[in-house]
Write a protein that holds these residues in place. Structure first.
Motif, PDB file in Angstrom:
ATOM      1  N   ASP A 357     -58.812  30.615  63.637  1.00 49.40           N
ATOM      2  CA  ASP A 357     -58.112  30.377  62.371  1.00 49.40           C
ATOM      3  C   ASP A 357     -57.199  29.159  62.477  1.00 49.40           C
ATOM      4  O   ASP A 357     -57.083  28.373  61.521  1.00 49.40           O
ATOM      5  CB  ASP A 357     -57.294  31.615  61.978  1.00 49.40           C
ATOM      6  N   ASP A 358     -56.525  28.995  63.610  1.00 54.98           N
ATOM      7  CA  ASP A 358     -55.676  27.812  63.797  1.00 54.98           C
ATOM      8  C   ASP A 358     -56.497  26.534  63.731  1.00 54.98           C
ATOM      9  O   ASP A 358     -56.069  25.525  63.153  1.00 54.98           O
ATOM     10  CB  ASP A 358     -54.958  27.899  65.145  1.00 54.98           C
ATOM     11  N   LEU A 359     -57.684  26.565  64.322  1.00 56.78           N
ATOM     12  CA  LEU A 359     -58.543  25.385  64.300  1.00 56.78           C
ATOM     13  C   LEU A 359     -59.030  25.101  62.879  1.00 56.78           C
ATOM     14  O   LEU A 359     -59.089  23.947  62.444  1.00 56.78           O
ATOM     15  CB  LEU A 359     -59.730  25.598  65.239  1.00 56.78           C
ATOM     16  N   ILE A 360     -59.371  26.161  62.135  1.00 56.37           N
ATOM     17  CA  ILE A 360     -59.803  25.995  60.745  1.00 56.37           C
ATOM     18  C   ILE A 360     -58.684  25.364  59.916  1.00 56.37           C
ATOM     19  O   ILE A 360     -58.914  24.454  59.101  1.00 56.37           O
ATOM     20  CB  ILE A 360     -60.218  27.351  60.154  1.00 56.37           C
ATOM     21  N   ARG A 361     -57.443  25.832  60.128  1.00 50.08           N
ATOM     22  CA  ARG A 361     -56.319  25.253  59.387  1.00 50.08           C
ATOM     23  C   ARG A 361     -56.123  23.784  59.748  1.00 50.08           C
ATOM     24  O   ARG A 361     -55.776  22.961  58.889  1.00 50.08           O
ATOM     25  CB  ARG A 361     -55.042  26.050  59.671  1.00 50.08           C
ATOM     26  N   GLY A 362     -56.334  23.445  61.026  1.00 45.46           N
ATOM     27  CA  GLY A 362     -56.224  22.046  61.429  1.00 45.46           C
ATOM     28  C   GLY A 362     -57.243  21.168  60.738  1.00 45.46           C
ATOM     29  O   GLY A 362     -56.926  20.055  60.285  1.00 45.46           O
ATOM     30  N   LEU A 403     -63.612  11.259  58.434  1.00 44.91           N
ATOM     31  CA  LEU A 403     -63.386  12.691  58.629  1.00 44.91           C
ATOM     32  C   LEU A 403     -64.024  13.173  59.930  1.00 44.91           C
ATOM     33  O   LEU A 403     -63.427  13.963  60.677  1.00 44.91           O
ATOM     34  CB  LEU A 403     -63.951  13.467  57.437  1.00 44.91           C
ATOM     35  N   LEU A 404     -65.224  12.699  60.218  1.00 43.92           N
ATOM     36  CA  LEU A 404     -65.877  13.058  61.481  1.00 43.92           C
ATOM     37  C   LEU A 404     -65.036  12.612  62.676  1.00 43.92           C
ATOM     38  O   LEU A 404     -64.839  13.369  63.638  1.00 43.92           O
ATOM     39  CB  LEU A 404     -67.261  12.401  61.556  1.00 43.92           C
ATOM     40  N   ALA A 405     -64.543  11.383  62.623  1.00 45.78           N
ATOM     41  CA  ALA A 405     -63.730  10.858  63.722  1.00 45.78           C
ATOM     42  C   ALA A 405     -62.426  11.640  63.871  1.00 45.78           C
ATOM     43  O   ALA A 405     -61.985  11.929  64.996  1.00 45.78           O
ATOM     44  CB  ALA A 405     -63.440   9.378  63.489  1.00 45.78           C
ATOM     45  N   ALA A 406     -61.815  12.015  62.746  1.00 43.41           N
ATOM     46  CA  ALA A 406     -60.555  12.765  62.803  1.00 43.41           C
ATOM     47  C   ALA A 406     -60.774  14.150  63.395  1.00 43.41           C
ATOM     48  O   ALA A 406     -59.954  14.645  64.183  1.00 43.41           O
ATOM     49  CB  ALA A 406     -59.949  12.869  61.406  1.00 43.41           C
ATOM     50  N   ILE A 407     -61.880  14.808  63.036  1.00 45.05           N
ATOM     51  CA  ILE A 407     -62.171  16.137  63.582  1.00 45.05           C
ATOM     52  C   ILE A 407     -62.474  16.038  65.072  1.00 45.05           C
ATOM     53  O   ILE A 407     -62.049  16.881  65.877  1.00 45.05           O
ATOM     54  CB  ILE A 407     -63.338  16.778  62.816  1.00 45.05           C
ATOM     55  N   ASP A 408     -63.201  14.994  65.464  1.00 44.19           N
ATOM     56  CA  ASP A 408     -63.518  14.809  66.879  1.00 44.19           C
ATOM     57  C   ASP A 408     -62.245  14.578  67.694  1.00 44.19           C
ATOM     58  O   ASP A 408     -62.161  14.982  68.861  1.00 44.19           O
ATOM     59  CB  ASP A 408     -64.476  13.622  67.033  1.00 44.19           C
ATOM     60  N   ALA A 409     -61.257  13.941  67.093  1.00 43.43           N
ATOM     61  CA  ALA A 409     -60.000  13.670  67.792  1.00 43.43           C
ATOM     62  C   ALA A 409     -58.987  14.803  67.665  1.00 43.43           C
ATOM     63  O   ALA A 409     -57.923  14.753  68.303  1.00 43.43           O
ATOM     64  CB  ALA A 409     -59.381  12.373  67.256  1.00 43.43           C
ATOM     65  N   LEU A 410     -59.300  15.818  66.868  1.00 42.35           N
ATOM     66  CA  LEU A 410     -58.351  16.906  66.625  1.00 42.35           C
ATOM     67  C   LEU A 410     -58.127  17.713  67.905  1.00 42.35           C
ATOM     68  O   LEU A 410     -59.078  18.106  68.583  1.00 42.35           O
ATOM     69  CB  LEU A 410     -58.887  17.821  65.518  1.00 42.35           C
ATOM     70  N   THR A 422     -66.317  19.571  66.875  1.00 44.63           N
ATOM     71  CA  THR A 422     -66.940  18.469  66.146  1.00 44.63           C
ATOM     72  C   THR A 422     -67.562  19.056  64.887  1.00 44.63           C
ATOM     73  O   THR A 422     -67.545  20.271  64.677  1.00 44.63           O
ATOM     74  CB  THR A 422     -68.011  17.766  66.993  1.00 44.63           C
ATOM     75  N   ALA A 423     -68.143  18.199  64.065  1.00 42.14           N
ATOM     76  CA  ALA A 423     -68.684  18.674  62.794  1.00 42.14           C
ATOM     77  C   ALA A 423     -69.968  17.931  62.455  1.00 42.14           C
ATOM     78  O   ALA A 423     -70.221  16.828  62.952  1.00 42.14           O
ATOM     79  CB  ALA A 423     -67.663  18.496  61.672  1.00 42.14           C
ATOM     80  N   SER A 424     -70.760  18.558  61.607  1.00 43.15           N
ATOM     81  CA  SER A 424     -71.936  17.922  61.011  1.00 43.15           C
ATOM     82  C   SER A 424     -71.702  17.830  59.512  1.00 43.15           C
ATOM     83  O   SER A 424     -71.222  18.789  58.892  1.00 43.15           O
ATOM     84  CB  SER A 424     -73.195  18.738  61.296  1.00 43.15           C
ATOM     85  N   ILE A 425     -72.015  16.673  58.926  1.00 46.21           N
ATOM     86  CA  ILE A 425     -71.751  16.442  57.508  1.00 46.21           C
ATOM     87  C   ILE A 425     -73.038  16.022  56.821  1.00 46.21           C
ATOM     88  O   ILE A 425     -73.788  15.182  57.326  1.00 46.21           O
ATOM     89  CB  ILE A 425     -70.677  15.357  57.302  1.00 46.21           C
ATOM     90  N   GLY A 426     -73.292  16.644  55.669  1.00 48.78           N
ATOM     91  CA  GLY A 426     -74.376  16.222  54.797  1.00 48.78           C
ATOM     92  C   GLY A 426     -73.813  15.668  53.501  1.00 48.78           C
ATOM     93  O   GLY A 426     -72.862  16.229  52.936  1.00 48.78           O
ATOM     94  N   LEU A 427     -74.372  14.567  53.043  1.00 54.39           N
ATOM     95  CA  LEU A 427     -73.922  13.934  51.804  1.00 54.39           C
ATOM     96  C   LEU A 427     -75.072  13.907  50.805  1.00 54.39           C
ATOM     97  O   LEU A 427     -76.218  13.598  51.169  1.00 54.39           O
ATOM     98  CB  LEU A 427     -73.442  12.506  52.057  1.00 54.39           C
TER      99      LEU A 427
END
Length: 729
Positions: A357-362, A403-410, A422-427
Motif C-alpha cells: 500500500d505504501d508503494l501504491i501511494r508513492g 512517469l516510467l522514469a519516475a517510477i523506476d527511480a522511486l 517498475t511499470a508497463s504503460i499502454g497508450l
C-alpha cells in the motif's frame, strides 16, 4: 530550563484575551458588590484548556490578578475566592471534557459535551465565588441565592457565546486538526447583503429603545432570524462570530441600560434576560454545526463513492463515467494512458500488503506530480492506474516516459528495506469524433499487456489495426465467453483413454477428463482459446473448480461406472496450483465425496511447476496426503530440467505430443522421448506419450519402454456418458 519563545508569546496572548473579557464584564457592574450579567472570560479560559491542555489554566489566575490590580480592586478576603473560583472551575470543566473525549470535532455530540462542561464550570465557579462574596462581606447572606444564579448564568452565557468560535480558531493552529471554517453555500454578494441587513436590524433595536417603545426588545427576533440564516448559508465560523456580535450588542443595551433600555432590577428580570441571551447564543451555533455535519457527511459519502480510499485518486467507476463524458463532448486530441506495475505481487508476498500500500501511494503521488488537477487520473485496480490526457500523441508519449522514469527511480523505505518497482504503460490515442471508451480502453490495455510481455519497464502505443491488437481483442472476448459459459454451465465433460502399452485394459480404467463448451448456437467447440483467456484474466481457478466438481458429481451419480475407474486424470492450470483457496476447496470437496481419492490423478504443467516450485510442492504434498496422484503434463516443452524431478513427487511424466508426432522422421524427437523415459524409470515414475496417432508410433514407443499412450490412435475424445457406454474394446 528556558521557556520557548512561542510558548511565552501564546501565554501573553491568551492571558490578554482573558483579561480583555474580564474588563468588558466590569462594564455591567454598578457597584463592586454586583455580580456581572456576562462573563466572557469564562468562554476564553474554557476554550484554552480544552484546546491546549489543562496546564494552560495558569492564564486564568494570571489575568484575574492583573484585573484586580489594575481595574477592579476587591477586598483582600475575596481575592483568593475570585482567583480560585475561576481557576478551579475551568480546570474541572476541562478535565471533564478530556475525560469524555480527547479529540473534538465540529459535531453536535461534541457541542453538547462542551455545553455540559460549561454548565459544570458555571456551577462550580458560582458556588465558590458566592461563598467568597458572603465571607468577605461583599454580599449579604440573604442574597447568596441571587448571587449564585446570576454568577452561574453569567459564566454559561460567556461560554456559549465565545467558546465555540474560539475552539474553532484555536484548532487551526500548529498540530491541531484543521477544521474547515470556510465554505457554505452563499456568494459574496449574499454575505454583504446579509451583513447590511443585520446592521439595520441592530440599529432598529437601538432606535426603538431610544424612542421609549415598551416592546422594543421584541425586535430581537430580527437579528435572531438573521443568525439562523447565517447558520444555514454561511460557514460555521462566520455564524459564530455574528452570534458574538449580536449577544454582546444586546447584553450591553440591556445590561448597562444603553439606548433607552432599562437595566434588569430583580433576580427574575435578570435571569429571564440572561436565559434569552443564552438561547440566542446557542441556537444558531447548534444549527450551524448540524448543517456543517450534514454537509461533511454528504462530502464524505461522495468521496467514498468516487475516490479510491488508498490513494485519493478517482476510482474505476467514476473514471469511466467521466471519461465517457469527456470523449462524448471533447473536440481535441485525447490519449488514454493505462499503467500496470511489474511484478507487484512479489512486493506483497515478500514484505506485506501494508508495504504494498505504501508503494501504491508513492506511485499515486507521482501521477499527481506529473499531471495537472484537470487531468482524469484513477486507480483502476490493485496495481493498475489510468489517465485520460487532453494532449497530442507527442505530449502524451513524453508524459508516459517521464512517469516510467519516475517510477523506476522511486524508493519507498519500509522497515529495514527499500521498496522499488517498475511499470508497463499502454497508450491509446483518439481524435474527434472519438471512439467509445470501451474500445479506447481495450487498445490501451492491449498495449500495456504487450509491454509487460516484452519484459516490462517500457511504454507501447496501441495500433488498433495491428495483428497483435486483434489477437488481444479476441482474447478479451474469449474471457467474456468463459465467464458467460461458467455462469450458464455450458461446459461439457469429455473423456479420452490412457492405454497401457504392455497390457492394455478397458479404456474406462484410465482416462483423462477433457473439456468442451457449447456456444450460443449450441455448437460444441474445443476450449483452447477460452482456457488461454481464462488463465490471462485469472478465471483459471474458477474453471478448474467447475471441472473438479462436475467430474466428482458425475462419478457420485454413477457408482457402477465409478467402480471401473482406476485413474481419472483432471488438468489444473498454473494459477490454480498456487491458489490457496482452491487447495482448501478441493480438500473439503474430497472429504464430502464417496469417490476414493487414490483414483484421482491431477495433471499439472511443467512450466507452472517451475514458475513457483515451493508452492507447487506444498500443493502436491497436501493433495498426496489425501491420496491423490499426480502427472507432470507437457513435459519437455518447458524448462525440461531433470534436476528438480527428484524432489517433485509425481507419478507420471506426460511426454509432449510434439515429440510423439515427430518420432517417425526426427532422431531428435526419438532421443528426447527415450531420455525422458529412461530418467522417469530411474526415478520410479511412469511415462505417458501424448497425441499418439499411428500404430508405427506405438511400436516405437513400446520399443523405447514408454509405459502408456494417449491419442486418436485409440479413440477420439467422447462425452463422458458415451465414453462409459461404449464397449471396452
Amino acid at each position: 530550563m528556558a521557556v520557548p519563545w512561542d510558548t511565552l508569546r501564546r501565554f501573553a496572548l491568551l492571558t490578554g484575551l482573558y483579561f480583555a473579557g474580564a474588563v468588558l464584564a466590569t462594564l455591567y457592574l454598578r457597584t463592586p458588590e454586583d455580580v456581572t450579567l456576562f462573563w466572557p472570560s469564562a468562554g476564553v479560559g474554557y476554550a484554552v484548556v480544552v484546546r491546549y491542555g489543562l496546564r494552560w489554566v495558569v492564564i486564568v489566575p494570571a489575568a484575574m490578578a492583573l484585573l484586580h490590580a489594575l481595574v477592579l480592586p476587591v477586598p483582600a478576603a475575596f481575592l483568593p475566592y475570585s482567583l480560585g473560583s475561576n481557576t478551579l472551575a475551568t480546570l474541572l470543566a476541562g478535565w471533564y471534557v478530556h475525560r469524555q473525549r480527547r479529540d473534538l470535532h465540529l459535531e453536535i455530540g461534541d457541542g453538547l459535551l462542551l455545553l455540559r462542561g460549561g454548565v459544570l464550570l458555571g456551577l462550580v465557579s458560582a458556588a465558590i465565588g458566592t461563598v467568597g462574596l458572603v465571607e468577605s462581606g461583599m454580599l449579604p447572606p440573604g442574597d447568596s441565592g441571587r448571587g449564585l444564579v446570576l454568577w452561574t448564568l453569567g459564566d454559561v452565557l460567556g461560554i456559549t457565546t465565545l467558546a465555540p468560535s474560539l475552539s474553532l480558531l484555536f484548532g487551526r493552529e500548529d498540530g491541531a486538526p484543521r477544521m474547515r471554517i470556510r465554505g457554505g453555500e452563499a456568494s459574496r454578494r449574499e454575505r454583504i447583503a446579509w451583513g447590511a441587513t443585520l446592521a439595520l436590524c441592530l440599529a432598529a433595536i437601538w432606535i426603538a429603545g431610544r424612542s421609549g417603545n415598551l416592546y422594543a426588545l421584541g425586535l430581537v427576533s430580527l437579528p435572531l432570524a438573521l443568525l439562523l440564516w447565517a447558520a444555514i448559508r454561511f460557514s460555521p465560523l462566520l455564524a459564530m462570530l455574528a452570534t458574538i456580535a449580536v449577544v454582546v450588542f444586546l447584553s450591553l443595551l440591556t445590561g448597562i441600560g444603553l439606548g433607552g433600555f432599562t437595566r434588569p432590577l430583580t433576580l427574575l428580570d435578570s435571569a429571564v434576560l440572561m436565559l434569552l441571551l443564552i438561547l440566542i447564543s446557542v441556537i444558531p451555533v447548534m444549527l450551524s454545526v448540524s448543517n456543517y455535519e450534514k454537509r461533511s457527511t454528504a462530502i464524505a459519502l461522495f468521496r467514498r463513492a468516487t475516490l479510491d480510499p488508498l490513494t485519493g485518486l478517482l476510482n474505476r467507476s467514476t473514471f469511466e463515467e467521466r471519461a465517457r463524458e469527456q470523449l462524448a463532448t471533447g473536440d481535441g486530441e485525447l490519449a488514454l494512458l493505462y499503467l500496470d506495475l511489474d511484478h507487484f505481487k512479489l512486493v506483497n508476498d515478500a514484505t506485506s500488503h501494508v508495504a504494498g500500500d505504501d508503494l501504491i501511494r508513492g506511485v499515486a503521488d507521482l501521477f499527481a506530480t506529473e499531471f495537472e488537477r484537470t487531468v482524469l487520473v484513477a486507480r483502476t485496480g490493485g496495481d493498475e492506474f489510468a489517465a485520460l490526457l487532453p494532449a497530442s500523441r507527442a505530449a502524451a508519449t513524453a508524459s508516459a516516459r517521464r512517469l516510467l522514469a519516475a517510477i523506476d527511480a522511486l524508493r519507498v523505505p519500509w522497515q529495514a528495506q527499500v521498496l522499488t518497482t517498475t511499470a508497463s504503460i499502454g497508450l491509446a490515442f483518439g481524435r474527434a469524433p472519438h471512439v467509445d471508451f470501451d474500445s479506447l480502453l481495450s487498445h490501451a490495455d492491449a498495449a500495456c499487456f504487450a509491454a509487460k510481455e516484452l519484459g516490462g519497464n517500457r511504454m507501447l502505443a496501441a495500433a488498433p489495426d495491428s495483428d497483435e491488437m486483434q489477437v488481444r481483442a479476441a482474447t478479451m472476448r474469449s474471457a467474456l465467453q468463459v465467464r458467460e459459459a461458467l455462469d450458464e454451465r455450458r461446459f461439457v465433460l469429455y473423456c479420452q483413454p490412457i492405454v497401457d502399452l504392455i497390457a492394455p485394459r478397458p479404456p474406462q480404467r484410465h482416462f483423462e477428463i477433457l473439456l468442451r463448451w457449447t456456444d450460443a448456437g449450441g455448437v460444441v467447440r474445443a476450449p483452447a482459446e477460452l482456457i488461454a483467456a481464462a488463465e490471462r484474466y485469472r478465471l483459471g481457478p474458477r474453471l478448474d473448480r467447475y471441472v473438479v466438481d462436475a467430474t466428482l458429481n458425475w462419478l457420485e451419480q454413477h457408482p457402477d461406472a465409478a467402480a471401473m475407474v482406476e485413474h481419472c486424470s483432471i488438468n489444473l492450470g498454473g494459477a490454480t496450483l498456487v491458489d490457496e483457496e482452491f487447495s482448501d476447496y478441493f480438500a473439503a470437496r474430497l472429504r464430502r465425496s464417496n469417490v476414493p481419492t487414490e483414483r484421482l490423478c491431477l495433471e499439472i504443467t511443467e512450466t507452472s511447476v517451475v514458475r513457483d516450485r515451493s508452492r507447487a510442492q506444498r500443493f502436491i504434498g497436501r493433495m498426496r496426503e489425501l491420496g491423490c496422484r499426480f502427472a507432470l503434463d507437457d513435459f519437455g516443452t518447458g524448462f525440461c530440467s531433470f534436476g528438480y524431478l527428484q524432489d517433485l513427487d509425481v507419478d507420471y511424466l506426460k511426454i509432449d505430443g510434439s515429440f510423439v508426432r515427430d518420432l517417425e522422421h526426427s532422431p531428435l524427437a526419438e532421443a528426447v522421448v527415450r531420455s525422458i523415459t529412461d530418467i522417469a524409470h530411474v526415478l520410479d515414475k511412469r511415462t505417458v506419450a501424448e497425441q499418439a496417432q499411428t500404430e508405427a508410433q506405438l511400436d516405437r514407443l513400446r520399443r523405447m519402454g514408454v509405459d502408456y499412450a494417449q491419442g486418436y490412435v485409440f479413440r477420439h475424445p467422447q462425452p463422458i456418458d458415451a465414453f462409459f457406454a461404449a464397449p471396452a474394446a
